[in-house]
Design an enzyme around this catalytic site. Structure first.
Site, mmCIF file in Angstrom:
data_model
loop_
_atom_site.group_PDB
_atom_site.id
_atom_site.type_symbol
_atom_site.label_atom_id
_atom_site.label_comp_id
_atom_site.label_asym_id
_atom_site.label_seq_id
_atom_site.Cartn_x
_atom_site.Cartn_y
_atom_site.Cartn_z
ATOM 1 N N GLU A 85 0.897 -1.172 0.000
ATOM 2 C CA GLU A 85 0.000 0.000 0.000
ATOM 3 C C GLU A 85 0.921 1.203 0.000
ATOM 4 O OE1 GLU A 85 -3.431 0.024 0.275
ATOM 5 O OE2 GLU A 85 -3.964 -1.911 1.151
ATOM 6 N N CYS B 15 -1.638 9.385 2.565
ATOM 7 C CA CYS B 15 -1.512 8.785 1.221
ATOM 8 C C CYS B 15 -2.637 9.250 0.316
ATOM 9 C CB CYS B 15 -1.500 7.266 1.324
ATOM 10 S SG CYS B 15 -2.910 6.601 2.209
HETATM 11 P P1 NAD Z 1 8.831 4.551 4.332
HETATM 12 O O1 NAD Z 1 8.759 3.772 3.065
HETATM 13 O O2 NAD Z 1 9.959 5.479 4.534
HETATM 14 O O3 NAD Z 1 8.864 3.541 5.599
HETATM 15 C C1 NAD Z 1 7.846 2.587 5.802
HETATM 16 C C2 NAD Z 1 8.391 1.471 6.697
HETATM 17 O O4 NAD Z 1 9.370 0.720 5.979
HETATM 18 C C3 NAD Z 1 9.072 1.944 7.963
HETATM 19 O O5 NAD Z 1 8.682 1.124 9.025
HETATM 20 C C4 NAD Z 1 10.554 1.756 7.658
HETATM 21 O O6 NAD Z 1 11.362 1.552 8.780
HETATM 22 C C5 NAD Z 1 10.513 0.500 6.806
HETATM 23 N N1 NAD Z 1 11.665 0.286 5.918
HETATM 24 C C6 NAD Z 1 12.537 1.196 5.429
HETATM 25 N N2 NAD Z 1 13.430 0.597 4.600
HETATM 26 C C7 NAD Z 1 13.108 -0.721 4.575
HETATM 27 C C8 NAD Z 1 13.628 -1.855 3.892
HETATM 28 N N3 NAD Z 1 14.666 -1.763 3.064
HETATM 29 N N4 NAD Z 1 13.043 -3.058 4.087
HETATM 30 C C9 NAD Z 1 11.981 -3.173 4.915
HETATM 31 N N5 NAD Z 1 11.435 -2.132 5.587
HETATM 32 C C10 NAD Z 1 11.980 -0.919 5.411
HETATM 33 O O7 NAD Z 1 7.433 5.309 4.459
HETATM 34 P P2 NAD Z 1 6.956 6.360 5.561
HETATM 35 O O8 NAD Z 1 7.684 7.650 5.403
HETATM 36 O O9 NAD Z 1 6.939 5.734 6.894
HETATM 37 O O10 NAD Z 1 5.422 6.557 5.140
HETATM 38 C C11 NAD Z 1 4.997 7.477 4.188
HETATM 39 C C12 NAD Z 1 4.597 6.797 2.913
HETATM 40 O O11 NAD Z 1 3.600 5.802 3.156
HETATM 41 C C13 NAD Z 1 3.956 7.767 1.919
HETATM 42 O O12 NAD Z 1 4.424 7.517 0.622
HETATM 43 C C14 NAD Z 1 2.462 7.431 2.028
HETATM 44 O O13 NAD Z 1 1.719 7.777 0.884
HETATM 45 C C15 NAD Z 1 2.517 5.956 2.252
HETATM 46 N N6 NAD Z 1 1.270 5.471 2.868
HETATM 47 C C16 NAD Z 1 0.415 4.729 2.112
HETATM 48 C C17 NAD Z 1 -0.782 4.306 2.660
HETATM 49 C C18 NAD Z 1 -1.771 3.490 1.849
HETATM 50 O O14 NAD Z 1 -2.699 2.969 2.429
HETATM 51 N N7 NAD Z 1 -1.625 3.403 0.529
HETATM 52 C C19 NAD Z 1 -1.092 4.628 3.984
HETATM 53 C C20 NAD Z 1 -0.187 5.383 4.727
HETATM 54 C C21 NAD Z 1 0.997 5.805 4.157
#
Ligand code: NAD
Length: 512
Positions: free
Chosen positions: A238, A272
């Site tokens: 997502e 998002c």
């Molecule tokens: P992010 O991708 O920076 O981090 C998300 C998670 O991934 C964190 O827990 C992080 O520690 C982990 N992570 C980082 N690198 C990783 C790796 N290599 N392997 C596994 N895990 C890893 O995102 P964010 O800044 O926390 O969130 C914002 C983003 O999330 C925005 O793009 C937003 O649109 C999206 N979002 C989408 C939805 C949806 O339902 N579509 C909902 C909420 C947020």
């Protein structure tokens, strides 16, 4: 919000920029053993009846609601959410989420009998049921750190799974509280919280989980999908978006402006499904722009709008605004810092070039670019040409025209005269298209990712042999031909009946 250190997450209050304590990271070496413990706990959990699991999950909901004040205070302190948003879009929605799943899960998980032709399959019963996947590995973002993990945890647990999950390093304290409340009610080890950054995220994928559920940015989502694919583990994503709103010339001005100002600026635009592009039909354009600017200027920082999560996030949004203005856009209000922390006044821009980063990439900040359009064809093309496809909205008094337009938008959720709000709903599907991801949260479709179908055949016929078993007989071939003949359009019905009857007679004789 936070900077992860080698062994601790150093939390920082986004409202002030001050240090706000440390959270210990989970040792990478411990994560496989934690996953094994969760897998053991899952076995006894799945062996309970659904009614027993529901009882525990309901107790979990009530414990959350009993501690709602504590959760809300932490959401304000750690993420900088306005209190109104902490209570409404995290806690109230969490309660509704539990209610929705608890009310519907019996139906959704009920075994489905397969209809059989008794001539072909005498005495047989076939039933398809949903079985838990096993251990679900969840990696979560920070922007809705409370209700968003629950969107998956609640149905996953009701369906008989265990969960190992990692909250974002920017929401480690909310994650810890969520995990602690769950642990106080659920059987030991059924829901395991892992703290850390990307390294711990990778370790969760590698820990032998049966499915990965990831919510976050496109860049990380791709890494997660690759890692999971290399291990042969299914993964749902997502991701981000660039949601558009189309305002038609007859839109109810006050409602549309109020709705889109909220749609763009709630959670400081860090949603998002935030409205990140607004296209207004030319006759209403000037009046709409003016009213949006006036309404935006009336928002109170700290009350209506919180800070961005990090200084880096604010700098990135400021840079985008700066670049757009340099490319010819007009900044009508906002775009300047407020408070001691990472606040940014909500910005409204016009004349933003369609190919600028502000119109193409996810901003994830409080910025609303407004552009005019003249023809429906043109606006549909502009909305659908985005690589993202989470949500879109149309605003008009003409519901027929609005609904026809919605049908042409290539996104997961569409709204007529509203925007954004269905994400937390248990029974509404939340899913993106293209770069917005491949996962589904909410609704019966989300259960596909959390369960596996299991088909069970029970034979009560007691016959020594099925017609299709060896040795093959003329009666069997004739009966098969007769059934094909009966099912064929324009087939020889009399001949079909004759062949089937002689096949049945043959079967009866053999059974004597
Ligand atoms: P992010 O991708 O920076 O981090 C998300 C998670 O991934 C964190 O827990 C992080 O520690 C982990 N992570 C980082 N690198 C990783 C790796 N290599 N392997 C596994 N895990 C890893 O995102 P964010 O800044 O926390 O969130 C914002 C983003 O999330 C925005 O793009 C937003 O649109 C999206 N979002 C989408 C939805 C949806 O339902 N579509 C909902 C909420 C947020």
């Amino acid at each position: 919000m936070a900077r992860p250190g080698p062994h601790h997450i150093h939390c920082i209050d986004p409202r002030t920029g001050a240090e706000a304590g440390d959270v210990a990271c989970t040792s990478l070496a411990d994560i496989p053993a934690l996953a094994t413990r969760a897998r053991m706990a899952q076995r006894s959990w799945a062996a309970l009846s659904l009614a027993q699991r529901k009882k525990v999950v309901e107790a979990w909901k009530h414990t959350i609601l009993a501690r709602a004040g504590e959760v809300a205070a932490l959401l304000v302190a750690e993420i900088g959410k306005p209190a109104a948003e902490a209570w409404s879009s995290e806690i109230l929605t969490a309660g509704e989420l539990f209610d929705g799943w608890l009310a519907n899960i019996d139906d959704l998980l009920s075994p489905q009998p397969v209809e059989l032709n008794p001539l072909n399959y005498p005495g047989k019963e076939v039933v398809v049921s949903a079985q838990p996947r096993g251990l679900i590995g969840m990696i979560m973002p920070w922007n809705y750190p409370f209700h968003l993990p629950l969107r998956t945890m609640v149905p996953a647990l009701l369906a008989g799974n265990a969960v190992i999950w990692k909250p974002s390093e920017h929401a480690a304290r909310v994650g810890a509280l969520l995990g602690e409340i769950a642990a106080s009610v659920l059987p030991a080890d059924l829901l395991i919280t892992v703290q850390g950054d990307g390294e711990q995220g990778v370790a969760v994928i590698d820990a032998g989980v049966d499915r990965v559920v990831f919510t976050g940015s496109v860049a990380t989502g791709r890494k997660v999908a690759l890692r999971a694919a290399a291990l042969g583990v299914e993964c749902s994503l997502e991701l981000g978006s660039k949601d558009a709103a189309i305002v038609l010339k007859d839109a109810p001005l006050e409602r549309t402006v109020n709705g889109l100002v909220w749609g763009a600026f709630h959670n400081a635009g860090q949603d998002c499904a935030a409205v990140e592009r607004v296209y207004v039909e030319r006759p209403l354009y000037e009046a709409f722009l003016q009213k949006v600017v006036e309404t935006t200027k009336s928002l109170q920082p700290g009350v209506d709008i919180g800070p961005l999560i990090t200084l880096a996030a604010r700098s990135r949004v400021e840079q985008r605004i700066h670049d757009a203005v340099k490319a010819g856009a007009t900044l009508h209000c906002g775009g300047v810092p407020w408070g001691e922390g990472f606040g940014l006044m909500p910005a409204v821009l016009s004349g933003v070039p369609e190919d600028s980063a502000l119109m193409v990439e996810e901003t994830f900040g409080p910025v609303m670019p407004i552009l005019p359009f003249d023809r429906e064809e043109e606006v549909v093309e502009r909305v659908n040409s985005s690589p993202f496809g989470l949500c879109a909205s149309v605003w008009t008094k003409d519901h027929r025209r609005g609904l026809a337009l919605l049908d042409r938008l290539d996104v997961g959720s569409t709204f007529l005269n509203n925007c954004c709000f269905t994400g937390p709903m248990a029974m509404a599907a939340w899913s993106g298209r293209r770069h917005s991801g491949s996962g589904v949260t909410g609704s019966r479709w989300s259960l596909d990712g959390l369960t596996m179908p299991h088909t069970r055949v029970i034979d009560r016929s007691g016959a020594a042999k099925e017609m299709w078993w060896y040795p093959y007989t003329d009666a069997f071939t004739g009966m098969a031909r007769g059934l094909v003949e009966l099912g064929r359009r324009g087939g020889g019905k009399l001949q079909g009946i004759r062949l089937v009857l002689s096949g049945l007679l043959g079967r009866w004789k053999r059974s004597q």
